[in-house]
Design an enzyme around this catalytic site. Structure first.
Site, PDB file in Angstrom:
ATOM      1  N   HIS A 125       1.115  -1.078  -0.474  1.00  0.00           N
ATOM      2  CA  HIS A 125      -0.225   0.380  -0.097  1.00  0.00           C
ATOM      3  C   HIS A 125       0.731   1.513   0.277  1.00  0.00           C
ATOM      4  O   HIS A 125       0.477   2.620  -0.211  1.00  0.00           O
ATOM      5  CB  HIS A 125      -1.041   0.276   1.830  1.00  0.00           C
ATOM      6  CG  HIS A 125      -1.843  -1.091   1.673  1.00  0.00           C
ATOM      7  ND1 HIS A 125      -2.349  -1.153  -0.067  1.00  0.00           N
ATOM      8  CD2 HIS A 125      -1.935  -2.325   2.229  1.00  0.00           C
ATOM      9  CE1 HIS A 125      -3.800  -1.867   0.312  1.00  0.00           C
ATOM     10  NE2 HIS A 125      -3.834  -2.555   1.357  1.00  0.00           N
ATOM     11  N   ASP A 162      -2.631 -11.065  -2.378  1.00  0.00           N
ATOM     12  CA  ASP A 162      -3.226  -9.753  -1.602  1.00  0.00           C
ATOM     13  C   ASP A 162      -4.445  -9.887  -1.644  1.00  0.00           C
ATOM     14  O   ASP A 162      -4.323  -9.974  -3.022  1.00  0.00           O
ATOM     15  CB  ASP A 162      -2.147  -8.858  -1.153  1.00  0.00           C
ATOM     16  CG  ASP A 162      -2.609  -8.415   0.430  1.00  0.00           C
ATOM     17  OD1 ASP A 162      -1.981  -8.900   1.078  1.00  0.00           O
ATOM     18  OD2 ASP A 162      -3.999  -8.146   0.562  1.00  0.00           O
ATOM     19  N   HIS A 164      -6.281  -7.528  -0.779  1.00  0.00           N
ATOM     20  CA  HIS A 164      -6.235  -5.773  -1.407  1.00  0.00           C
ATOM     21  C   HIS A 164      -5.152  -5.268  -2.138  1.00  0.00           C
ATOM     22  O   HIS A 164      -4.557  -5.663  -2.777  1.00  0.00           O
ATOM     23  CB  HIS A 164      -5.846  -5.251   0.172  1.00  0.00           C
ATOM     24  CG  HIS A 164      -6.534  -5.639   1.519  1.00  0.00           C
ATOM     25  ND1 HIS A 164      -6.157  -6.292   2.098  1.00  0.00           N
ATOM     26  CD2 HIS A 164      -7.135  -4.924   1.726  1.00  0.00           C
ATOM     27  CE1 HIS A 164      -6.568  -6.452   3.257  1.00  0.00           C
ATOM     28  NE2 HIS A 164      -7.241  -5.696   3.005  1.00  0.00           N
ATOM     29  N   ASP A 246      -4.533 -12.784   3.074  1.00  0.00           N
ATOM     30  CA  ASP A 246      -5.117 -12.479   3.848  1.00  0.00           C
ATOM     31  C   ASP A 246      -6.780 -13.241   2.361  1.00  0.00           C
ATOM     32  O   ASP A 246      -7.816 -12.549   2.669  1.00  0.00           O
ATOM     33  CB  ASP A 246      -5.352 -11.150   3.987  1.00  0.00           C
ATOM     34  CG  ASP A 246      -4.376 -10.215   3.167  1.00  0.00           C
ATOM     35  OD1 ASP A 246      -4.376 -10.337   2.173  1.00  0.00           O
ATOM     36  OD2 ASP A 246      -4.544  -9.150   3.302  1.00  0.00           O
TER      37      ASP A 246
HETATM   38 ZN    ZN Z   1      -3.667  -7.341   2.199  1.00  0.00          ZN
END
Ligand code: ZN
Length: 309
Positions: A125, A162, A164, A246
């Protein structure tokens, strides 16, 4: 065939407080898992300190100094939403950058076939000059730039599974045709980016969003149809994996339903492309994964696959 495992105990000292999902126990369970007999043949290295040159190829000096100065002498400092610093944070992020550099160097010099860097905090991120979502420095981006600057890699592919979207990695390489960034992720979900129309200035960003509750079949279809052919065609000199676990069905943050076998499968697929295109060179960097049992099982399967076990 040999696999390098890189970590450092100081990444446990990045203290995020009692209620934070991105916590030291994540790396503790991974280290304990890799004490098992099946991992005897892993080559292990302690991550060295920060390589400043490798870091500033991705993040400007002013931003690096902003992070360094934000480290509190005691207690916690919340720099942004979900970005907490404690006295041990600098050592942790410094060694995680050092760990990524050593992994890239050993893989690109063919001292090992591939490497897994199990450090924290994670990185995908983190944008060029913005910390967010538990992340400070973008480790996958630092790996790609290191391979190019120190080892003459012309093209690097970063594949991110991931749950995200790696908004930071996308932002850093948006206008860079030498790096392919490809991601599957739950969508919509934090951080909000990652729609399939986001393709970069040179069509080297590949987003394959998955709806909430998608499981193995949709994940494998997205990878097989949208991402793997693009990675193969890109003919990278190195494959970097943003290895977040995740998207596993047990994870408390994500709502995808992947199984351990899916992580084995995608690791194998990426290794096969790396074998054909990049002399097997794969550097995998830990991103998310917040259920400790799922994290340990997925990381175990991922690294056993890297080892060819
Ligand atoms: Zn993540």
């Amino acid at each position: 065939m040999s696999t390098l495992f890189v970590s450092h105990p100081c990444c446990l000292d990045h203290d995020t407080g009692p209620a934070f999902p991105e916590r030291a126990d994540r790396v503790r369970v991974i280290e304990r898992t890799f004490e098992g007999e099946i991992f005897q043949l892993l080559q292990r290295e302690c991550a060295p300190e920060l390589d400043y040159g490798a870091l500033t190829r991705v993040h400007p000096e002013s931003y690096v100094e902003q992070i360094r100065k934000a480290v509190p002498e005691e207690g916690y400092f919340e720099l942004a939403d979900d970005v907490v610093l404690s006295p041990g944070t600098w050592e942790a992020i410094s060694h995680s950058v050092g760990g990524v550099v050593v992994a890239v160097d050993e893989v690109m010099r063919r001292k090992v076939t591939n490497a897994f860097v199990a450090m924290r905090p994670p990185g995908h991120h983190a944008e060029t000059a913005r910390a967010m979502g538990f992340c400070f420095f973008n480790l996958a981006a630092i790996a790609a730039r290191r391979a190019q600057a120190a080892h003459g890699a012309e093209r690097v592919a970063i594949v991110d599974f991931d749950v995200h979207h790696g908004n930071g990695t996308q932002e850093i390489f948006w206008s860079d045709k030498s790096v392919l960034y490809a991601s599957t992720h739950q969508f919509p979900l934090y951080p909000g980016t990652g729609a399939s129309e986001e393709r970069g200035a040179y069509d080297t960003i590949v987003n394959a969003p998955l709806p909430e509750n998608a499981g193995s079949r949709m994940f494998r279809e997205a990878m097989s149809e949208k991402i793997l052919p693009r990675v193969e065609a890109f003919a990278p000199d190195l494959v970097v994996i943003s290895a977040g676990f995740d998207a596993h069905r047990f994870d408390p943050i994500g709502a995808l339903h992947l199984e351990v076998a899916d992580f084995t499968w995608i690791t194998n697929e990426l290794m096969e492309i790396a074998d054909r295109r990049a002399k097997g060179a794969v550097v995998s960097v830990l991103e998310g994964g917040y259920d400790l049992i799922a994290l340990s099982r997925c990381a175990s399967a991922h690294v056993q696959t890297l080892m060819g076990a």
